[in-house]
Design a protein around this motif. Structure first.
Motif, PDB file in Angstrom:
ATOM      1  N   ILE A   1       5.200  -6.286   4.523  1.00  0.00           N
ATOM      2  CA  ILE A   1       5.973  -5.884   3.350  1.00  0.00           C
ATOM      3  C   ILE A   1       5.131  -6.022   2.091  1.00  0.00           C
ATOM      4  O   ILE A   1       5.119  -5.138   1.239  1.00  0.00           O
ATOM      5  N   ALA A   2       4.409  -7.138   1.969  1.00  0.00           N
ATOM      6  CA  ALA A   2       3.557  -7.335   0.791  1.00  0.00           C
ATOM      7  C   ALA A   2       2.498  -6.245   0.719  1.00  0.00           C
ATOM      8  O   ALA A   2       2.229  -5.706  -0.361  1.00  0.00           O
TER       9      ALA A   2
ATOM     10  N   SER B   1       2.717  -3.247   1.809  1.00  0.00           N
ATOM     11  CA  SER B   1       3.351  -1.980   1.443  1.00  0.00           C
ATOM     12  C   SER B   1       3.628  -1.876  -0.056  1.00  0.00           C
ATOM     13  O   SER B   1       3.836  -0.784  -0.571  1.00  0.00           O
ATOM     14  N   LYS B   2       3.594  -3.002  -0.768  1.00  0.00           N
ATOM     15  CA  LYS B   2       3.859  -2.995  -2.204  1.00  0.00           C
ATOM     16  C   LYS B   2       2.611  -2.708  -3.041  1.00  0.00           C
ATOM     17  O   LYS B   2       2.701  -2.544  -4.245  1.00  0.00           O
ATOM     18  N   ILE B   3       1.450  -2.636  -2.402  1.00  0.00           N
ATOM     19  CA  ILE B   3       0.214  -2.351  -3.128  1.00  0.00           C
ATOM     20  C   ILE B   3       0.103  -0.841  -3.331  1.00  0.00           C
ATOM     21  O   ILE B   3       0.186  -0.073  -2.376  1.00  0.00           O
ATOM     22  N   ARG B   4      -0.070  -0.445  -4.593  1.00  0.00           N
ATOM     23  CA  ARG B   4      -0.213   0.984  -4.881  1.00  0.00           C
ATOM     24  C   ARG B   4      -1.531   1.499  -4.309  1.00  0.00           C
ATOM     25  O   ARG B   4      -2.506   0.755  -4.182  1.00  0.00           O
TER      26      ARG B   4
ATOM     27  N   GLU C   1      -2.863 -10.659  -9.070  1.00  0.00           N
ATOM     28  CA  GLU C   1      -1.642  -9.889  -8.824  1.00  0.00           C
ATOM     29  C   GLU C   1      -0.787 -10.589  -7.766  1.00  0.00           C
ATOM     30  O   GLU C   1      -1.302 -11.038  -6.744  1.00  0.00           O
TER      31      GLU C   1
ATOM     32  N   TYR D   1       2.413 -10.304  -5.107  1.00  0.00           N
ATOM     33  CA  TYR D   1       3.225  -9.364  -4.347  1.00  0.00           C
ATOM     34  C   TYR D   1       4.371 -10.157  -3.741  1.00  0.00           C
ATOM     35  O   TYR D   1       4.188 -10.950  -2.830  1.00  0.00           O
TER      36      TYR D   1
ATOM     37  N   VAL E   1       7.786 -10.982  -1.760  1.00  0.00           N
ATOM     38  CA  VAL E   1       8.558 -10.562  -0.590  1.00  0.00           C
ATOM     39  C   VAL E   1       9.847 -11.358  -0.624  1.00  0.00           C
ATOM     40  O   VAL E   1       9.835 -12.584  -0.687  1.00  0.00           O
TER      41      VAL E   1
ATOM     42  N   ASP F   1      14.183  -7.799   1.094  1.00  0.00           N
ATOM     43  CA  ASP F   1      13.186  -6.896   1.685  1.00  0.00           C
ATOM     44  C   ASP F   1      13.233  -6.971   3.204  1.00  0.00           C
ATOM     45  O   ASP F   1      13.184  -5.945   3.887  1.00  0.00           O
TER      46      ASP F   1
END
Length: 51
Positions: A2-3, A5-8, A17, A19, A21, A25
């Motif tokens: 999940i973390a 998947s949050k990276i652009r 940064e 992230y 979870v 989620d």
């Protein structure tokens, strides 16, 4: 996962940064709330041991 998947797509990964979870989620993936809390707690312990 999940973390990750949050990276652009073009965002550099740094220690500056965070992230986040959340239990919510995990629930979106079909994980029961109690299980989500347990898993997050276990994962945090593992991260602290590695770090």
């Amino acid at each position: 996962m999940i973390a990750i998947s949050k990276i652009r797509k073009n965002q550099p990964i740094t220690d500056n940064e965070l992230y986040l979870v959340s239990v919510e989620d995990l629930q979106k993936l079909g994980i029961h709330e109690k299980t989500a809390y347990r898993d997050l707690k276990d994962d945090i312990k593992t991260l602290w041991q590695v770090y």
